[in-house]
Structure formats: structure tokens, C-alpha cells
Design a protein around this motif. Structure first.
Motif, PDB file in Angstrom:
ATOM      1  N   ASP A  53      37.066  16.562  25.531  1.00  0.00           N
ATOM      2  CA  ASP A  53      38.045  16.864  26.494  1.00  0.00           C
ATOM      3  C   ASP A  53      37.543  17.042  28.108  1.00  0.00           C
ATOM      4  OD1 ASP A  53      39.913  17.466  24.596  1.00  0.00           O
ATOM      5  OD2 ASP A  53      39.451  19.636  24.288  1.00  0.00           O
ATOM      6  N   VAL A  54      36.168  17.386  27.938  1.00  0.00           N
ATOM      7  CA  VAL A  54      35.657  17.254  29.157  1.00  0.00           C
ATOM      8  C   VAL A  54      35.856  15.849  30.119  1.00  0.00           C
ATOM      9  CG1 VAL A  54      33.321  17.211  30.415  1.00  0.00           C
ATOM     10  CG2 VAL A  54      33.503  18.690  28.650  1.00  0.00           C
ATOM     11  N   TYR A  63      38.589  13.855  29.510  1.00  0.00           N
ATOM     12  CA  TYR A  63      39.933  13.901  29.955  1.00  0.00           C
ATOM     13  C   TYR A  63      40.227  14.850  31.284  1.00  0.00           C
ATOM     14  CZ  TYR A  63      44.716  15.199  29.805  1.00  0.00           C
ATOM     15  OH  TYR A  63      45.949  15.611  30.084  1.00  0.00           O
ATOM     16  N   ASP A  64      39.438  16.228  31.305  1.00  0.00           N
ATOM     17  CA  ASP A  64      39.644  17.079  32.533  1.00  0.00           C
ATOM     18  C   ASP A  64      39.067  16.515  33.621  1.00  0.00           C
ATOM     19  OD1 ASP A  64      40.994  19.185  30.974  1.00  0.00           O
ATOM     20  OD2 ASP A  64      38.990  19.983  30.529  1.00  0.00           O
TER      21      ASP A  64
END
Lengths: 139, 139, 139
Positions: free
Chosen positions: B58-59, B61-62
Motif C-alpha cells: 500500500d505504501v 500505491y500511495d
């Protein structure tokens, strides 16, 4: 192993990107080190270093313009305004880019991509004398 | 003191972050230098390098999403649009991150934190072949 | 050629900029290398390194404030929120600044401009113990 310490001076005419690739390459040609590390540090906090495209000058225009919009020259936004509206934005733009670049030297040549050039990014509006420390270590 | 110059090639599938830590570690294992400096330079101006968290995807993606919002793919914002809407944003994202990373090698291992990984940040939408210069100096 | 590997630990008290120039200079003074490269890597992805003005503390305030506005602590903006609202912004601020700095050492002194200081930029709100790898290579 040998080491050489030197400085290259660049006179800027105010905000903008200044290609110093040739200055560094000419300096390299005179040194008695063929392979090694070249560490370049800008000794200022209101100008910085970037490696960028060397082909289309529109890239340089767009870069300067982007950073101006991202970090507005508006004294109301900052506490540190002693040297004018471009003072604090210059420090921030410097933090967002680079104070130093470490390059590899092989057979007296900089290892760079075909389209890469070394640029000093002047963030102040008035002209400045900028010193780039060049430290070469190798053999 | 010895020096080794090499290149690692990464095939990207378009915009995103590509972990190349293992590729670099595998390369390191084959070299006859145990302690020294590893200088990695990406030879392109539309992709860049970052050291980031290697645990939660997710890091990544963000990160990608943040940079997309910060530097919009909108041709009206730029003069340099020859290669498409992702062209100039790629150069800007490259300036905001890193063209090169200098790492320390001890006992043939990269000095990195537990959660740190080496990433190539591809900023172009289409797939590209990216070359990372690896220069190892030490003994 | 000699090499020295060491770590300097900095205890932060939460978000902000921490000047560690003296810590690094004091460490350098004790080493038996006078000229060379000092490679400093922060072994974390939620704090970073910047070289910034060491004179006016307002610069540090404005820097911190700028990055807070640029990368809001708002969980709605991110997928990676496991460690709180300051978690993902810390990773992004880290990507926008530096994970490592390579400095030149001459006659046991850091080559830095008069107004330049070395700062750890803590991006997390709570206190943390941060480790800076110091790797000196030279003679």
C-alpha cells in the motif's frame, strides 16, 4: 588511490537551470585519475543540483515553472523573509531537489545517460556566484 | 583498492515502483569486493530511484498516487509535450526524487534498514528498459 | 585506503529538524582518516536527511510547515494508515528529501558551505530512536 579536491565556480544570472556538464568534463580531463567517484557538493542552501534532460530547453522552462507554482514566492506563507520573497522558497526548492550528486567516472568519462546533463538550479532571483566542490577519489 | 563497473537492466511494465534490492544483492555476491561504496545511477531522466518501505505494498500505491496528484498529467500545464502527457511529469517526478543512490557495503552486504528496499520509480506509462549503472569501489 | 563503519544514534522528540553536524564532526575527529568520502545513510523510511541553513531557526519552522501542507496528515488520502495519520505522509516526505548524503572530507573537516548544517528530518509525531550509518573511506 589518489584524491583531488577542487572547486568550480558558476556565475548565475538569477533563477533558472545552468548546465555545467562541460565544465565538469573539462576539469575531469585535466586530472590524473581515470576511474573513481566524483562527489559534487553545492556549498549553498538557496541553489541546488539536478540531473536532467539536456535536449529540449522546454524541459528546463517547465521545471522552473513547476517549482515556482509548488513553492510560491509569497511572504505571507513564511516566517523567514529577511532576504526577500525568493528567500524561503529557495531553501524549500533546495530541500526538494539535491545538495549533492555522486557520479561514477570510467576511463576519464562521467557515467551519464545520453540525454542526461548536470544542472545547477539557481533559486534566487538575483545573480549569484555559486561554488561547486569537486572531490575525485580513485586511481 | 579495486573498482568494478557494471549495469543492471530492469524491464518496467509502465508507471510504478519496482523493487530491485535482490538484483543488486545477487550482483554484489558475485563481486570480489567485500567492503566499499556502491554508487547506483539511473541513466534516464523519466524514471528515478527511491529507498522505501518493503513491507506493505500500500505504501507503493500511495506514493505513486501522491506523485500523480502533485504533478498532473495535463498537457495544458507544460510546454514540453512531445512524447505525451506523461513526458514532462516524468521529468519533474525524477527531479523530486533521486537520479542516484550511494550505498555502503560491509562484509558483502548492503547497509540498509530492516524495512528499506531499493526501488526504481518508473514515471512513464508504457513499458521501458531501464539501465542502472552499478559502480563498486573498495577492497 | 582505510574504511571505518560506525553508527550515530539520534533521539528525536517528534516531528522536526535535528541538527547533527556537531555529532558527525566530533565522530570524524576521532577517526584515523583525514581525506575521503563520508557516506551517511538513515536506516529508516519515515525520517530523512537534508542539508539546510544553520543560522535562522525560522527556516526550519517554514520547512516543516511547507512539507505538512504539501503532504497532509489525512487518513482519507492514503491506503497505508496502519500506524496513524503521520505514517504515510512520513514515507512521502522521505521520498521528497534524502535517505542518504555523501560528503567530502578534507583535512578531517566536512566540506560544507558556511551556512550549511546537516539535519535529520523526523516526520513521525512521536519520539523515535534514529540510526545514521556513517561509512568513511579514504586515507
Amino acid at each position: 588511490m589518489k584524491q583531488i579536491f577542487s572547486e568550480i565556480t558558476i556565475e548565475t544570472k538569477g533563477q533558472g537551470l545552468y548546465n555545467f556538464t562541460n565544465k565538469t568534463m573539462n576539469w575531469l580531463n585535466k586530472q590524473k585519475i581515470s576511474n573513481g567517484i566524483l562527489n559534487i557538493n553545492i556549498l549553498h542552501t538557496s541553489a541546488s543540483l539536478v540531473i536532467q534532460e539536456n535536449a529540449d530547453s522546454d524541459v528546463l522552462y517547465d521545471l522552473e515553472n513547476f517549482f515556482d507554482k509548488l513553492v510560491p514566492m509569497d511572504n505571507k506563507l513564511y516566517k523567514h523573509t529577511t532576504e526577500g520573497k525568493d528567500d524561503m522558497p529557495a531553501h524549500i526548492k533546495s530541500a526538494l531537489t539535491n545538495n549533492q550528486i555522486t557520479l561514477s567516472i570510467k576511463d576519464k568519462k562521467l557515467i551519464l545517460g545520453t540525454w542526461q546533463g548536470l544542472y545547477l538550479f539557481e533559486h534566487r532571483l538575483k545573480k549569484h556566484t555559486r561554488i561547486l566542490s569537486h572531490h575525485l577519489i580513485g586511481n
